[in-house]
Design an enzyme around this catalytic site. Structure first.
Site, PDB file in Angstrom:
ATOM      1  N   ASP A  11       0.898  -1.167   0.465  1.00  0.00           N
ATOM      2  CA  ASP A  11       0.431  -0.099   0.455  1.00  0.00           C
ATOM      3  C   ASP A  11       0.751   0.530  -0.176  1.00  0.00           C
ATOM      4  OD1 ASP A  11      -1.269   2.448   0.831  1.00  0.00           O
ATOM      5  OD2 ASP A  11      -2.745   1.267   1.919  1.00  0.00           O
ATOM      6  N   GLY A  33      -9.432   4.223  -5.300  1.00  0.00           N
ATOM      7  CA  GLY A  33      -8.617   3.895  -5.502  1.00  0.00           C
ATOM      8  C   GLY A  33      -6.931   4.628  -4.993  1.00  0.00           C
ATOM      9  N   VAL A  34      -5.877   4.067  -5.141  1.00  0.00           N
ATOM     10  CA  VAL A  34      -4.621   5.580  -4.325  1.00  0.00           C
ATOM     11  C   VAL A  34      -5.217   7.017  -4.584  1.00  0.00           C
ATOM     12  CG1 VAL A  34      -2.658   6.270  -4.822  1.00  0.00           C
ATOM     13  CG2 VAL A  34      -3.101   4.364  -6.179  1.00  0.00           C
ATOM     14  N   ASP A  35      -5.989   8.073  -4.507  1.00  0.00           N
ATOM     15  CA  ASP A  35      -6.355   8.687  -4.243  1.00  0.00           C
ATOM     16  C   ASP A  35      -7.151   9.059  -2.937  1.00  0.00           C
ATOM     17  OD1 ASP A  35      -6.779  11.512  -4.890  1.00  0.00           O
ATOM     18  OD2 ASP A  35      -8.189  11.656  -6.495  1.00  0.00           O
ATOM     19  N   SER A 123      -2.877   4.657 -14.058  1.00  0.00           N
ATOM     20  CA  SER A 123      -4.000   5.008 -14.726  1.00  0.00           C
ATOM     21  C   SER A 123      -4.119   2.818 -14.910  1.00  0.00           C
ATOM     22  CB  SER A 123      -3.015   5.475 -16.384  1.00  0.00           C
ATOM     23  OG  SER A 123      -3.201   6.646 -17.016  1.00  0.00           O
ATOM     24  N   THR A 124      -3.606   2.330 -13.983  1.00  0.00           N
ATOM     25  CA  THR A 124      -3.414   1.038 -14.378  1.00  0.00           C
ATOM     26  C   THR A 124      -5.227   0.703 -13.349  1.00  0.00           C
ATOM     27  OG1 THR A 124      -2.675  -0.520 -12.302  1.00  0.00           O
ATOM     28  CG2 THR A 124      -1.470   0.376 -14.703  1.00  0.00           C
ATOM     29  N   GLY A 125      -5.838   1.359 -12.694  1.00  0.00           N
ATOM     30  CA  GLY A 125      -6.909   0.406 -11.899  1.00  0.00           C
ATOM     31  C   GLY A 125      -8.433   0.957 -12.684  1.00  0.00           C
ATOM     32  N   VAL A 126      -9.115   2.144 -12.432  1.00  0.00           N
ATOM     33  CA  VAL A 126      -9.886   2.711 -12.255  1.00  0.00           C
ATOM     34  C   VAL A 126      -9.616   3.584 -13.778  1.00  0.00           C
ATOM     35  CG1 VAL A 126     -11.224   4.497 -12.487  1.00  0.00           C
ATOM     36  CG2 VAL A 126     -10.895   3.823 -10.889  1.00  0.00           C
TER      37      VAL A 126
HETATM   38  N1  AR6 Z   1      -1.284   1.639  -2.883  1.00  0.00           N
HETATM   39  C1  AR6 Z   1      -0.063   1.243  -4.243  1.00  0.00           C
HETATM   40  N2  AR6 Z   1      -0.918   1.084  -5.517  1.00  0.00           N
HETATM   41  C2  AR6 Z   1      -3.184   0.819  -5.330  1.00  0.00           C
HETATM   42  C3  AR6 Z   1      -3.393   1.178  -4.270  1.00  0.00           C
HETATM   43  C4  AR6 Z   1      -2.352   2.002  -2.795  1.00  0.00           C
HETATM   44  N3  AR6 Z   1      -2.729   2.243  -1.619  1.00  0.00           N
HETATM   45  N4  AR6 Z   1      -4.768   1.073  -3.845  1.00  0.00           N
HETATM   46  C5  AR6 Z   1      -5.302   1.463  -5.221  1.00  0.00           C
HETATM   47  N5  AR6 Z   1      -3.501   0.744  -6.091  1.00  0.00           N
HETATM   48  P1  AR6 Z   1      -6.312   4.049  -8.997  1.00  0.00           P
HETATM   49  P2  AR6 Z   1      -5.937   5.448 -12.154  1.00  0.00           P
HETATM   50  C6  AR6 Z   1      -3.195   0.547  -7.994  1.00  0.00           C
HETATM   51  O1  AR6 Z   1      -7.405   3.552  -9.689  1.00  0.00           O
HETATM   52  O2  AR6 Z   1      -6.013   4.075 -12.694  1.00  0.00           O
HETATM   53  C7  AR6 Z   1      -8.896   7.796  -8.979  1.00  0.00           C
HETATM   54  O3  AR6 Z   1     -10.809   7.475  -8.616  1.00  0.00           O
HETATM   55  C8  AR6 Z   1      -4.817   0.159  -8.253  1.00  0.00           C
HETATM   56  O4  AR6 Z   1      -4.478  -1.692  -7.878  1.00  0.00           O
HETATM   57  O5  AR6 Z   1      -6.099   3.875  -7.934  1.00  0.00           O
HETATM   58  O6  AR6 Z   1      -4.340   6.262 -12.218  1.00  0.00           O
HETATM   59  C9  AR6 Z   1      -8.621   9.130  -9.120  1.00  0.00           C
HETATM   60  O7  AR6 Z   1      -9.508   9.922  -8.372  1.00  0.00           O
HETATM   61  C10 AR6 Z   1      -4.001   0.028 -10.014  1.00  0.00           C
HETATM   62  O8  AR6 Z   1      -2.669  -1.144  -9.764  1.00  0.00           O
HETATM   63  O9  AR6 Z   1      -5.519   5.191 -10.600  1.00  0.00           O
HETATM   64  C11 AR6 Z   1      -8.964   8.825 -10.778  1.00  0.00           C
HETATM   65  O10 AR6 Z   1     -10.540   9.290 -10.648  1.00  0.00           O
HETATM   66  C12 AR6 Z   1      -2.911   1.463  -9.457  1.00  0.00           C
HETATM   67  O11 AR6 Z   1      -3.118   2.242  -8.103  1.00  0.00           O
HETATM   68  C13 AR6 Z   1      -8.524   7.214 -10.701  1.00  0.00           C
HETATM   69  O12 AR6 Z   1      -9.152   6.820  -9.914  1.00  0.00           O
HETATM   70  C14 AR6 Z   1      -3.795   3.207 -10.309  1.00  0.00           C
HETATM   71  O13 AR6 Z   1      -5.082   2.728  -9.969  1.00  0.00           O
HETATM   72  C15 AR6 Z   1      -7.510   7.635 -11.108  1.00  0.00           C
HETATM   73  O14 AR6 Z   1      -7.525   5.926 -12.267  1.00  0.00           O
END
Ligand code: AR6
Length: 170
Positions: A11, A33-35, A123-126
């Protein structure tokens, strides 16, 4: 000096680093997600600075591919650098924008004097970017960017993400 690239599974909000990078959206006002995790653990000071940025330099939001720093609040870091990754599109090549996120974060980090920077897989999540391709772009971009940052640490949330990044390193 060469930049060390390291990988950690975990995390990102539990990391200790000069900079923790946030995979934000252009509103800078939080999300999932991370945000969401960064704002939850970092506390309200981060959102306060994000709101101030929206009221000043970034009235229309932070454009995709750019980066901006705020306090890290209660996180074990000096700064959070917020960047906005592109939403993946199978029809349009947006990899230049994803590379720009890593480059711009490193530029801002070096300007601040940061020595260690922890990145999530932007960018790999949402935003649905395929992990293996995102890992390739991330590692290639960091290697190609001459930076004074001493350690770039990719913090991967699960085993498949960790394996994808490990596959890009010797
Ligand atoms: N620590 C490390 N990695 C994480 C964590 C964490 N706590 N939580 C999720 N991940 P994302 P995006 C991974 O969706 O695709 C938000 O709503 C996750 O598994 O956080 O850039 C923002 O406000 C994935 O592999 O970011 C934007 O609207 C990676 O982090 C949008 O999501 C990125 O997933 C950005 O989407």
């Amino acid at each position: 000096m060469t930049t060390a690239i390291t990988l950690v599974r975990g995390d990102i909000t539990r990391q200790s680093a000069d900079v923790i990078v946030n995979a934000a959206n252009s509103s800078l006002l939080g999300g999932g997600g991370v945000d969401g995790a960064i704002h939850r653990r970092g506390g309200p000071a981060i959102l306060r600075e994000c709101r101030a940025l929206r009221a000043s330099r970034y009235g229309k939001g932070l454009p995709t591919g750019q980066a901006v720093a705020t306090t890290a609040g209660d996180l074990d870091a000096r700064w959070v650098i917020h960047t906005v990754g592109p939403v993946y599109s199978p029809d349009e090549d947006r990899s230049g924008l994803l590379a720009s996120c890593y480059r711009e974060c490193l530029r801002v980090a070096a300007e601040l004097g940061a020595r260690t920077v922890a990145f999530p897989a932007i960018s790999t999540g949402v935003y649905r970017w395929p992990m293996r391709d995102a890992a390739r772009i991330a590692v290639e971009t960091v290697k190609a960017t001459g930076t004074a940052v001493e350690e770039v640490r990719f913090v991967l949330f699960d085993d498949p993400a960790h394996e994808a990044f490990a596959g890009q390193l010797p």
